[in-house]
Design a protein around this motif. Structure first.
Motif, PDB file in Angstrom:
ATOM      1  N   PHE A   1       0.815  -1.218   0.000  1.00  0.00           N
ATOM      2  CA  PHE A   1       0.000   0.000   0.000  1.00  0.00           C
ATOM      3  C   PHE A   1       0.850   1.271   0.000  1.00  0.00           C
ATOM      4  O   PHE A   1       0.528   2.222  -0.713  1.00  0.00           O
ATOM      5  CB  PHE A   1      -0.953   0.014   1.200  1.00  0.00           C
ATOM      6  CG  PHE A   1      -2.091  -0.983   1.108  1.00  0.00           C
ATOM      7  CD1 PHE A   1      -2.222  -1.831   0.018  1.00  0.00           C
ATOM      8  CD2 PHE A   1      -3.031  -1.070   2.123  1.00  0.00           C
ATOM      9  CE1 PHE A   1      -3.262  -2.758  -0.064  1.00  0.00           C
ATOM     10  CE2 PHE A   1      -4.080  -1.976   2.044  1.00  0.00           C
ATOM     11  CZ  PHE A   1      -4.196  -2.826   0.959  1.00  0.00           C
ATOM     12  N   ASP A   2       1.924   1.295   0.776  1.00  0.00           N
ATOM     13  CA  ASP A   2       2.736   2.513   0.830  1.00  0.00           C
ATOM     14  C   ASP A   2       3.363   2.826  -0.529  1.00  0.00           C
ATOM     15  O   ASP A   2       3.379   3.989  -0.955  1.00  0.00           O
ATOM     16  CB  ASP A   2       3.835   2.383   1.888  1.00  0.00           C
ATOM     17  CG  ASP A   2       3.313   2.614   3.305  1.00  0.00           C
ATOM     18  OD1 ASP A   2       2.161   3.094   3.436  1.00  0.00           O
ATOM     19  OD2 ASP A   2       4.041   2.310   4.261  1.00  0.00           O
ATOM     20  N   VAL A   3       3.862   1.810  -1.212  1.00  0.00           N
ATOM     21  CA  VAL A   3       4.492   2.065  -2.504  1.00  0.00           C
ATOM     22  C   VAL A   3       3.444   2.465  -3.538  1.00  0.00           C
ATOM     23  O   VAL A   3       3.712   3.274  -4.441  1.00  0.00           O
ATOM     24  CB  VAL A   3       5.342   0.846  -2.962  1.00  0.00           C
ATOM     25  CG1 VAL A   3       4.492  -0.300  -3.459  1.00  0.00           C
ATOM     26  CG2 VAL A   3       6.344   1.262  -4.021  1.00  0.00           C
ATOM     27  N   LEU A   4       2.235   1.968  -3.401  1.00  0.00           N
ATOM     28  CA  LEU A   4       1.159   2.371  -4.308  1.00  0.00           C
ATOM     29  C   LEU A   4       0.768   3.827  -4.076  1.00  0.00           C
ATOM     30  O   LEU A   4       0.564   4.584  -5.034  1.00  0.00           O
ATOM     31  CB  LEU A   4      -0.054   1.458  -4.111  1.00  0.00           C
ATOM     32  CG  LEU A   4       0.099   0.071  -4.751  1.00  0.00           C
ATOM     33  CD1 LEU A   4      -0.892  -0.911  -4.152  1.00  0.00           C
ATOM     34  CD2 LEU A   4      -0.072   0.158  -6.259  1.00  0.00           C
ATOM     35  N   ARG A   5       0.668   4.214  -2.829  1.00  0.00           N
ATOM     36  CA  ARG A   5       0.361   5.621  -2.520  1.00  0.00           C
ATOM     37  C   ARG A   5       1.451   6.539  -3.073  1.00  0.00           C
ATOM     38  O   ARG A   5       1.171   7.601  -3.632  1.00  0.00           O
ATOM     39  CB  ARG A   5       0.233   5.820  -1.015  1.00  0.00           C
ATOM     40  CG  ARG A   5      -0.974   5.116  -0.403  1.00  0.00           C
ATOM     41  CD  ARG A   5      -1.058   5.381   1.100  1.00  0.00           C
ATOM     42  NE  ARG A   5      -2.103   4.588   1.724  1.00  0.00           N
ATOM     43  CZ  ARG A   5      -1.883   3.576   2.574  1.00  0.00           C
ATOM     44  NH1 ARG A   5      -0.653   3.243   2.919  1.00  0.00           N
ATOM     45  NH2 ARG A   5      -2.890   2.893   3.077  1.00  0.00           N
ATOM     46  N   LEU A   6       2.694   6.123  -2.910  1.00  0.00           N
ATOM     47  CA  LEU A   6       3.808   6.930  -3.408  1.00  0.00           C
ATOM     48  C   LEU A   6       3.779   7.019  -4.934  1.00  0.00           C
ATOM     49  O   LEU A   6       4.005   8.085  -5.508  1.00  0.00           O
ATOM     50  CB  LEU A   6       5.132   6.319  -2.933  1.00  0.00           C
ATOM     51  CG  LEU A   6       6.389   7.106  -3.280  1.00  0.00           C
ATOM     52  CD1 LEU A   6       6.391   8.473  -2.597  1.00  0.00           C
ATOM     53  CD2 LEU A   6       7.641   6.325  -2.895  1.00  0.00           C
ATOM     54  N   ALA A   7       3.491   5.916  -5.583  1.00  0.00           N
ATOM     55  CA  ALA A   7       3.420   5.916  -7.051  1.00  0.00           C
ATOM     56  C   ALA A   7       2.354   6.889  -7.531  1.00  0.00           C
ATOM     57  O   ALA A   7       2.567   7.636  -8.496  1.00  0.00           O
ATOM     58  CB  ALA A   7       3.131   4.502  -7.558  1.00  0.00           C
TER      59      ALA A   7
END
Ligand code: SF4
Length: 68
Positions: free
Chosen positions: A45-51
């Motif tokens: 989830f964190d990497v998706l939010r960052l993307a």
């Protein structure tokens, strides 16, 4: 979490693929974004939010659980 990509907004920067190659890909023909997965694990989830935040075209939409 739900994630979608809008290929009409993608400008083929490749930022998402650089940051999360297991989740995003670029089409061989037009270099536009494609999702490699349709469901996501909490550890992603964190990497998706960052993307979504870093996408220069605003092409990545992240909808948190409980949001529309
Ligand atoms: S970061 Fe955004 S604009 Fe760049 S390839 Fe990914 S979806 Fe397309």
């Amino acid at each position: 979490m739900k994630v979608s990509v809008d290929r009409d907004r993608c400008c083929s920067s490749g930022m998402c693929v650089t940051n999360a190659p297991d989740i995003f890909d670029q089409d061989d023909d037009d270099s536009l974004v494609r999702l490699r997965q349709t469901s996501f694990q909490p550890e992603q989830f964190d990497v998706l939010r960052l993307a979504a935040e870093l996408c220069p075209g605003g092409a990545i939409r992240v909808v948190e659980d409980g949001e529309n």
